[in-house]
Design a protein around this motif. Structure first.
Motif, PDB file in Angstrom:
ATOM      1  N   ALA A 144      53.638  55.452  78.338  1.00 43.59           N
ATOM      2  CA  ALA A 144      53.411  54.762  77.000  1.00 43.59           C
ATOM      3  C   ALA A 144      52.807  53.490  77.115  1.00 43.59           C
ATOM      4  O   ALA A 144      53.135  52.598  77.734  1.00 43.59           O
ATOM      5  N   VAL A 145      51.498  53.163  76.348  1.00 44.56           N
ATOM      6  CA  VAL A 145      50.822  52.102  76.321  1.00 44.56           C
ATOM      7  C   VAL A 145      50.732  51.642  74.640  1.00 44.56           C
ATOM      8  O   VAL A 145      50.532  52.501  74.094  1.00 44.56           O
ATOM      9  N   ARG A 146      51.590  50.642  74.359  1.00 39.20           N
ATOM     10  CA  ARG A 146      51.369  50.238  72.989  1.00 39.20           C
ATOM     11  C   ARG A 146      50.553  49.015  72.787  1.00 39.20           C
ATOM     12  O   ARG A 146      50.860  47.843  73.558  1.00 39.20           O
ATOM     13  N   VAL A 147      49.691  48.980  71.916  1.00 40.68           N
ATOM     14  CA  VAL A 147      48.957  47.574  71.383  1.00 40.68           C
ATOM     15  C   VAL A 147      49.138  47.183  70.044  1.00 40.68           C
ATOM     16  O   VAL A 147      49.182  48.221  69.062  1.00 40.68           O
ATOM     17  N   VAL A 148      49.643  46.132  69.680  1.00 42.04           N
ATOM     18  CA  VAL A 148      49.867  45.558  68.391  1.00 42.04           C
ATOM     19  C   VAL A 148      48.898  44.339  68.087  1.00 42.04           C
ATOM     20  O   VAL A 148      48.789  43.555  68.968  1.00 42.04           O
ATOM     21  N   TYR A 149      48.131  44.442  67.017  1.00 43.77           N
ATOM     22  CA  TYR A 149      47.364  43.697  66.585  1.00 43.77           C
ATOM     23  C   TYR A 149      47.304  43.342  65.179  1.00 43.77           C
ATOM     24  O   TYR A 149      47.904  44.019  64.317  1.00 43.77           O
ATOM     25  N   TRP A 150      46.801  42.062  64.782  1.00 47.92           N
ATOM     26  CA  TRP A 150      46.825  41.640  63.421  1.00 47.92           C
ATOM     27  C   TRP A 150      46.027  42.224  62.607  1.00 47.92           C
ATOM     28  O   TRP A 150      44.819  42.259  62.909  1.00 47.92           O
ATOM     29  N   LEU A 151      46.355  42.823  61.435  1.00 54.11           N
ATOM     30  CA  LEU A 151      45.544  43.138  60.336  1.00 54.11           C
ATOM     31  C   LEU A 151      45.183  42.142  59.520  1.00 54.11           C
ATOM     32  O   LEU A 151      45.935  41.632  58.649  1.00 54.11           O
TER      33      LEU A 151
ATOM     34  N   PHE B  90      42.114  56.533  82.777  1.00 53.43           N
ATOM     35  CA  PHE B  90      43.402  57.334  83.164  1.00 53.43           C
ATOM     36  C   PHE B  90      43.390  58.444  82.272  1.00 53.43           C
ATOM     37  O   PHE B  90      44.215  58.578  81.354  1.00 53.43           O
ATOM     38  N   PRO B  91      42.420  59.377  82.308  1.00 56.14           N
ATOM     39  CA  PRO B  91      42.321  60.475  81.527  1.00 56.14           C
ATOM     40  C   PRO B  91      43.637  61.609  81.506  1.00 56.14           C
ATOM     41  O   PRO B  91      43.929  61.855  82.599  1.00 56.14           O
ATOM     42  N   GLY B  92      43.890  61.442  80.320  1.00 53.13           N
ATOM     43  CA  GLY B  92      45.184  62.558  80.290  1.00 53.13           C
ATOM     44  C   GLY B  92      46.637  62.080  80.610  1.00 53.13           C
ATOM     45  O   GLY B  92      47.539  62.636  80.607  1.00 53.13           O
ATOM     46  N   ARG B  93      46.643  60.764  81.261  1.00 50.76           N
ATOM     47  CA  ARG B  93      47.780  60.136  81.787  1.00 50.76           C
ATOM     48  C   ARG B  93      48.529  59.147  80.865  1.00 50.76           C
ATOM     49  O   ARG B  93      49.588  58.762  81.171  1.00 50.76           O
ATOM     50  N   LEU B  94      47.898  58.857  79.852  1.00 50.08           N
ATOM     51  CA  LEU B  94      48.573  57.751  79.061  1.00 50.08           C
ATOM     52  C   LEU B  94      48.593  58.239  77.411  1.00 50.08           C
ATOM     53  O   LEU B  94      47.988  59.048  76.639  1.00 50.08           O
ATOM     54  N   ASP B  95      49.839  57.591  76.843  1.00 49.65           N
ATOM     55  CA  ASP B  95      49.900  57.843  75.514  1.00 49.65           C
ATOM     56  C   ASP B  95      49.801  56.665  74.740  1.00 49.65           C
ATOM     57  O   ASP B  95      50.545  55.513  74.760  1.00 49.65           O
ATOM     58  N   ILE B  96      48.506  56.297  74.307  1.00 49.38           N
ATOM     59  CA  ILE B  96      48.081  55.047  73.595  1.00 49.38           C
ATOM     60  C   ILE B  96      48.201  54.944  72.023  1.00 49.38           C
ATOM     61  O   ILE B  96      47.854  55.777  71.422  1.00 49.38           O
ATOM     62  N   CYS B  97      49.086  53.974  71.600  1.00 51.28           N
ATOM     63  CA  CYS B  97      49.282  53.940  70.207  1.00 51.28           C
ATOM     64  C   CYS B  97      48.935  52.374  69.755  1.00 51.28           C
ATOM     65  O   CYS B  97      49.242  51.376  70.481  1.00 51.28           O
ATOM     66  N   GLY B  98      48.386  52.270  68.698  1.00 47.70           N
ATOM     67  CA  GLY B  98      47.981  51.038  68.077  1.00 47.70           C
ATOM     68  C   GLY B  98      48.823  50.724  66.881  1.00 47.70           C
ATOM     69  O   GLY B  98      49.097  51.633  65.998  1.00 47.70           O
ATOM     70  N   GLU B  99      49.277  49.581  66.658  1.00 49.12           N
ATOM     71  CA  GLU B  99      49.992  49.130  65.475  1.00 49.12           C
ATOM     72  C   GLU B  99      49.408  47.991  64.913  1.00 49.12           C
ATOM     73  O   GLU B  99      49.339  46.914  65.537  1.00 49.12           O
ATOM     74  N   GLY B 100      48.831  47.841  63.764  1.00 48.58           N
ATOM     75  CA  GLY B 100      48.127  46.823  62.900  1.00 48.58           C
ATOM     76  C   GLY B 100      49.530  46.153  62.135  1.00 48.58           C
ATOM     77  O   GLY B 100      50.306  46.969  61.530  1.00 48.58           O
ATOM     78  N   THR B 101      49.612  45.093  62.417  1.00 48.38           N
ATOM     79  CA  THR B 101      50.677  43.961  61.740  1.00 48.38           C
ATOM     80  C   THR B 101      49.880  42.994  60.778  1.00 48.38           C
ATOM     81  O   THR B 101      49.365  41.972  61.008  1.00 48.38           O
ATOM     82  N   PRO B 102      50.316  43.323  59.228  1.00 47.84           N
ATOM     83  CA  PRO B 102      49.863  42.422  58.290  1.00 47.84           C
ATOM     84  C   PRO B 102      50.592  41.085  58.155  1.00 47.84           C
ATOM     85  O   PRO B 102      49.939  40.112  57.624  1.00 47.84           O
ATOM     86  N   GLN B 103      51.959  41.014  58.762  1.00 53.40           N
ATOM     87  CA  GLN B 103      52.685  39.990  58.519  1.00 53.40           C
ATOM     88  C   GLN B 103      52.437  38.751  59.434  1.00 53.40           C
ATOM     89  O   GLN B 103      52.682  37.535  58.770  1.00 53.40           O
ATOM     90  N   ALA B 104      51.999  38.853  60.658  1.00 47.00           N
ATOM     91  CA  ALA B 104      51.849  37.695  61.609  1.00 47.00           C
ATOM     92  C   ALA B 104      50.283  37.673  61.762  1.00 47.00           C
ATOM     93  O   ALA B 104      49.923  38.518  62.217  1.00 47.00           O
ATOM     94  N   THR B 105      49.874  36.331  62.082  1.00 48.87           N
ATOM     95  CA  THR B 105      48.349  36.372  62.741  1.00 48.87           C
ATOM     96  C   THR B 105      48.504  36.184  64.075  1.00 48.87           C
ATOM     97  O   THR B 105      49.379  35.849  64.849  1.00 48.87           O
ATOM     98  N   GLY B 106      47.392  36.315  64.458  1.00 50.25           N
ATOM     99  CA  GLY B 106      47.087  36.045  66.088  1.00 50.25           C
ATOM    100  C   GLY B 106      47.589  37.077  67.050  1.00 50.25           C
ATOM    101  O   GLY B 106      47.597  36.837  68.152  1.00 50.25           O
TER     102      GLY B 106
ATOM    103  N   PHE C 204      47.549  40.345  69.512  1.00 52.76           N
ATOM    104  CA  PHE C 204      46.735  41.378  70.337  1.00 52.76           C
ATOM    105  C   PHE C 204      47.570  41.513  71.598  1.00 52.76           C
ATOM    106  O   PHE C 204      47.436  40.842  72.410  1.00 52.76           O
ATOM    107  N   GLU C 205      48.788  42.247  71.562  1.00 58.75           N
ATOM    108  CA  GLU C 205      49.690  42.283  72.581  1.00 58.75           C
ATOM    109  C   GLU C 205      49.644  43.856  73.097  1.00 58.75           C
ATOM    110  O   GLU C 205      49.688  44.773  72.343  1.00 58.75           O
ATOM    111  N   VAL C 206      49.577  43.800  74.207  1.00 54.66           N
ATOM    112  CA  VAL C 206      49.577  45.024  75.046  1.00 54.66           C
ATOM    113  C   VAL C 206      50.908  45.078  75.820  1.00 54.66           C
ATOM    114  O   VAL C 206      51.193  44.274  76.843  1.00 54.66           O
ATOM    115  N   MET C 207      51.569  46.395  75.658  1.00 51.61           N
ATOM    116  CA  MET C 207      52.890  46.632  76.228  1.00 51.61           C
ATOM    117  C   MET C 207      52.659  47.965  77.217  1.00 51.61           C
ATOM    118  O   MET C 207      52.088  48.857  76.582  1.00 51.61           O
TER     119      MET C 207
END
Length: 92
Positions: A4-11, A35-51, A53-56
């Motif tokens: 699992a790779v999660r990216v949270v970014y500001w909308l 890493f073809p086929g080895r990652l489950d990457i999801c992105g989440e836009g967050t309108p509440q907080a600015t700034g 671009f977090e990668v977990m």
């Protein structure tokens, strides 16, 4: 099982959110190419907080714009993520 790779970014609400989303999509493509086929990457836009671009990786914060890392816009920042992913994959 994919890692699992999660990216949270500001909308932004003023029409500039496309840039942040494109940063996420570019990073997602680069990681999928690395890493073809080895990652489950999801992105989440967050309108509440600015700034955001977090990668977990496997639940651990690896890159944080809020903590001064900026965007993943250099090879050294990308390689930091690659190293973290390789380490997490090696742990199973």
């Amino acid at each position: 099982m994919a890692l699992a790779v999660r990216v949270v970014y500001w909308l932004a609400t003023l029409g500039i959110s496309g840039y942040k989303r494109s940063q996420y999509l570019q990073l997602k493509k680069k990681l999928e190419d690395e890493f073809p086929g080895r990652l489950d990457i999801c992105g989440e836009g967050t309108p509440q907080a600015t700034g955001f671009f977090e990668v977990m990786v496997a639940g651990k914060l690896i890159h944080s714009k809020k903590k001064g890392d900026g965007y993943v816009d250099t090879e050294s920042k990308f390689l930091k993520l690659v190293a973290a992913i390789k380490a997490a994959l090696a742990q199973g």
